[in-house]
Design a protein around this motif. Structure first.
Motif, PDB file in Angstrom:
ATOM      1  N   LEU A  12       0.818  -1.211   0.000  1.00  0.00           N
ATOM      2  CA  LEU A  12       0.000   0.000   0.000  1.00  0.00           C
ATOM      3  C   LEU A  12       0.852   1.263   0.000  1.00  0.00           C
ATOM      4  N   GLU A  13       2.087   1.138   0.456  1.00  0.00           N
ATOM      5  CA  GLU A  13       3.048   2.238   0.395  1.00  0.00           C
ATOM      6  C   GLU A  13       4.174   1.851  -0.561  1.00  0.00           C
ATOM      7  N   ILE A  14       4.608   2.799  -1.354  1.00  0.00           N
ATOM      8  CA  ILE A  14       5.751   2.580  -2.236  1.00  0.00           C
ATOM      9  C   ILE A  14       7.004   2.934  -1.446  1.00  0.00           C
ATOM     10  N   VAL A  15       7.664   1.906  -0.954  1.00  0.00           N
ATOM     11  CA  VAL A  15       8.870   2.076  -0.138  1.00  0.00           C
ATOM     12  C   VAL A  15       9.616   0.757  -0.140  1.00  0.00           C
ATOM     13  N   ASP A  16      10.938   0.822  -0.143  1.00  0.00           N
ATOM     14  CA  ASP A  16      11.760  -0.386  -0.100  1.00  0.00           C
ATOM     15  C   ASP A  16      12.194  -0.616   1.339  1.00  0.00           C
ATOM     16  N   ASP A  17      11.499  -1.527   2.020  1.00  0.00           N
ATOM     17  CA  ASP A  17      11.798  -1.777   3.430  1.00  0.00           C
ATOM     18  C   ASP A  17      13.168  -2.404   3.641  1.00  0.00           C
ATOM     19  N   HIS A  18      13.775  -2.926   2.564  1.00  0.00           N
ATOM     20  CA  HIS A  18      15.090  -3.541   2.690  1.00  0.00           C
ATOM     21  C   HIS A  18      16.206  -2.505   2.643  1.00  0.00           C
ATOM     22  N   ALA A  78      13.705  16.361  14.606  1.00  0.00           N
ATOM     23  CA  ALA A  78      14.014  16.377  13.177  1.00  0.00           C
ATOM     24  C   ALA A  78      14.371  14.973  12.683  1.00  0.00           C
ATOM     25  N   LEU A  79      15.147  14.245  13.459  1.00  0.00           N
ATOM     26  CA  LEU A  79      15.526  12.887  13.074  1.00  0.00           C
ATOM     27  C   LEU A  79      14.319  11.948  13.108  1.00  0.00           C
ATOM     28  N   ARG A  80      13.451  12.171  14.067  1.00  0.00           N
ATOM     29  CA  ARG A  80      12.229  11.366  14.185  1.00  0.00           C
ATOM     30  C   ARG A  80      11.334  11.577  12.965  1.00  0.00           C
ATOM     31  N   ALA A  81      11.185  12.839  12.547  1.00  0.00           N
ATOM     32  CA  ALA A  81      10.375  13.139  11.365  1.00  0.00           C
ATOM     33  C   ALA A  81      11.008  12.528  10.118  1.00  0.00           C
ATOM     34  N   GLN A  82      12.332  12.568  10.043  1.00  0.00           N
ATOM     35  CA  GLN A  82      13.032  11.982   8.903  1.00  0.00           C
ATOM     36  C   GLN A  82      12.795  10.469   8.844  1.00  0.00           C
ATOM     37  N   TRP A  84      10.147   8.787   9.959  1.00  0.00           N
ATOM     38  CA  TRP A  84       8.785   8.464   9.535  1.00  0.00           C
ATOM     39  C   TRP A  84       8.571   8.752   8.057  1.00  0.00           C
ATOM     40  N   ASP A  85       9.236   9.783   7.528  1.00  0.00           N
ATOM     41  CA  ASP A  85       9.131  10.034   6.090  1.00  0.00           C
ATOM     42  C   ASP A  85       9.694   8.854   5.299  1.00  0.00           C
ATOM     43  N   ALA A  86      10.839   8.326   5.764  1.00  0.00           N
ATOM     44  CA  ALA A  86      11.451   7.184   5.088  1.00  0.00           C
ATOM     45  C   ALA A  86      10.602   5.934   5.264  1.00  0.00           C
ATOM     46  N   TYR A  87      10.082   5.725   6.457  1.00  0.00           N
ATOM     47  CA  TYR A  87       9.277   4.544   6.796  1.00  0.00           C
ATOM     48  C   TYR A  87       8.002   4.490   5.961  1.00  0.00           C
ATOM     49  N   CYS A  88       7.336   5.606   5.794  1.00  0.00           N
ATOM     50  CA  CYS A  88       6.027   5.631   5.135  1.00  0.00           C
ATOM     51  C   CYS A  88       6.112   5.713   3.617  1.00  0.00           C
ATOM     52  N   GLY A  89       7.187   6.273   3.088  1.00  0.00           N
ATOM     53  CA  GLY A  89       7.302   6.384   1.645  1.00  0.00           C
ATOM     54  C   GLY A  89       6.152   7.177   1.040  1.00  0.00           C
ATOM     55  N   GLN A  90       5.634   6.690  -0.080  1.00  0.00           N
ATOM     56  CA  GLN A  90       4.532   7.348  -0.774  1.00  0.00           C
ATOM     57  C   GLN A  90       3.360   6.384  -0.926  1.00  0.00           C
ATOM     58  N   SER A 112       0.140  -5.685   9.242  1.00  0.00           N
ATOM     59  CA  SER A 112       1.455  -5.107   8.974  1.00  0.00           C
ATOM     60  C   SER A 112       2.372  -5.208  10.181  1.00  0.00           C
ATOM     61  N   ASN A 113       3.615  -5.601   9.943  1.00  0.00           N
ATOM     62  CA  ASN A 113       4.642  -5.411  10.961  1.00  0.00           C
ATOM     63  C   ASN A 113       4.920  -3.915  11.034  1.00  0.00           C
ATOM     64  N   SER A 114       5.133  -3.405  12.233  1.00  0.00           N
ATOM     65  CA  SER A 114       5.072  -1.956  12.421  1.00  0.00           C
ATOM     66  C   SER A 114       5.907  -1.522  13.608  1.00  0.00           C
ATOM     67  N   GLY A 115       5.986  -0.218  13.789  1.00  0.00           N
ATOM     68  CA  GLY A 115       6.626   0.366  14.953  1.00  0.00           C
ATOM     69  C   GLY A 115       5.653   1.264  15.686  1.00  0.00           C
ATOM     70  N   ASP A 116       5.854   1.418  16.979  1.00  0.00           N
ATOM     71  CA  ASP A 116       4.987   2.268  17.789  1.00  0.00           C
ATOM     72  C   ASP A 116       4.934   3.672  17.182  1.00  0.00           C
ATOM     73  N   GLY A 117       3.750   4.135  16.888  1.00  0.00           N
ATOM     74  CA  GLY A 117       3.563   5.419  16.225  1.00  0.00           C
ATOM     75  C   GLY A 117       3.137   5.298  14.780  1.00  0.00           C
ATOM     76  N   ALA A 118       3.223   4.077  14.217  1.00  0.00           N
ATOM     77  CA  ALA A 118       2.905   3.891  12.798  1.00  0.00           C
ATOM     78  C   ALA A 118       1.446   4.220  12.496  1.00  0.00           C
ATOM     79  N   ARG A 119       0.535   3.829  13.374  1.00  0.00           N
ATOM     80  CA  ARG A 119      -0.877   4.097  13.100  1.00  0.00           C
ATOM     81  C   ARG A 119      -1.116   5.592  12.922  1.00  0.00           C
ATOM     82  N   GLU A 120      -0.581   6.391  13.816  1.00  0.00           N
ATOM     83  CA  GLU A 120      -0.810   7.831  13.763  1.00  0.00           C
ATOM     84  C   GLU A 120      -0.156   8.446  12.521  1.00  0.00           C
ATOM     85  N   GLU A 121       1.070   8.031  12.241  1.00  0.00           N
ATOM     86  CA  GLU A 121       1.788   8.598  11.097  1.00  0.00           C
ATOM     87  C   GLU A 121       1.131   8.221   9.776  1.00  0.00           C
TER      88      GLU A 121
END
Length: 204
Positions: A12-18, A78-82, A84-90, A112-121
Motif C-alpha cells: 500500500l506504500e511505495i517504499v523499499d523496506d530492505h 528532526a531525526l524522528r520526522a526523517q 517516519w518520512d522514510a518509513y512511510c514512503g509514498q 502489517s509489521n510496524s513500529g509504535d507510532g505507525a498508526r498515527e503517522e
C-alpha cells in the motif's frame, strides 16, 4: 464474505523496506559527524525498547536515542520526522484506488509489521481507516508476521475463516506464514498482477 488482507510497506506504500533503514543510517551518520559503526554502537548500547511488539514506548525510545547520540530535543524531533518520512514512503495510489472500488464486494483489512507510532503517522498521511477495518499492527497485537499468531489474530478481528481471505505481501516469508495458516496469499510484485489476482479470488 470474502476478505482482502493487505500488507502496508511495499504494497500500500511505495517504499523499499530492505534499503531505507540503511540509507537513513548513512544520512544520520553524516548529519551527526559519526561513522556508521559508531552510530550503531551507541544505539546498540542505549537499551532502546522494542517498538515493533509493544505500544506506549515511542517517547522512551526517542529519549534514549537522543541521549545516546548526544543531541537535543529539536534535533531528535528532526531525526524522528526523517525516520517516519522514510518509513512511510509514498501512497500506492493505484492499489489504494482499487481497494476503494472493492467496498461492498469484499472486506478490506491490513496486517502489517510496524513500529509504535505507525498508526498515527500513516493515518495522517494516507487515511487508511477510511478504507480498511480492521488495521492490525504488530506493535498493537504483540505478534509479528510470519508468526502464526499474527494471522490468527487478524482472522479473529475480521471475523473471517482462513479460506475466505486473500493476503498480499511483498515478502515471501510473510506470504508463506499466511499459507501455513490456510490463507491464500499473493506475492506483490506490481499492481497489475496483484489486482488481477484479487479479481480472480473474488470471482472464484
Amino acid at each position: 464474505m470474502k476478505w482482502i488482507l493487505y500488507d502496508i510497506g511495499g504494497v500500500l506504500e511505495i517504499v523499499d523496506d530492505h534499503s531505507w533503514p540503511q540509507v537513513l543510517e548513512k544520512s544520520w551518520s553524516v548529519r551527526l559527524g559519526l561513522s556508521v559503526q559508531e552510530l550503531r554502537a551507541r544505539l546498540d548500547a542505549a537499551g532502546l525498547p522494542d517498538t515493533t511488539l509493544q505500544t506506549g514506548v515511542a517517547d522512551e525510545y526517542w529519549r534514549k536515542f537522543g541521549a545516546a547520540l548526544e543531541v537535543d530535543d529539536v534535533e531528535v524531533a528532526a531525526l524522528r520526522a526523517q525516520l517516519w518520512d522514510a518509513y512511510c514512503g509514498q501512497a500506492n495510489v493505484e492499489l489504494l484506488a482499487h481497494a476503494r472500488s472493492l467496498r461492498g464486494r469484499a472486506g478490506l483489512a491490513i496486517l502489517s509489521n510496524s513500529g509504535d507510532g505507525a498508526r498515527e503517522e500513516e493515518e495522517r498521511r494516507f487515511r487508511f481507516s477510511s478504507i480498511f477495518d480492521p488495521i492490525c499492527y504488530s506493535h498493537e497485537q504483540g505478534v509479528a508476521k510470519p508468526d502464526a499468531g499474527a494471522y490468527l489474530t487478524a482472522l479473529k478481528r475480521m471475523g473471517a475463516s482462513a479460506e475466505d481471505v486473500l493476503f498480499i505481501d511483498d515478502n515471501e516469508a510473510p506470504m508463506r506464514g499466511a499459507e501455513d495458516c490456510g490463507i491464500r496469499a499473493v506475492l506483490h510484485r506490481d499492481n497489475a498482477t496483484t489486482i488481477a489476482a484479487i479479481e480472480r479470488f473474488l470471482a472464484s
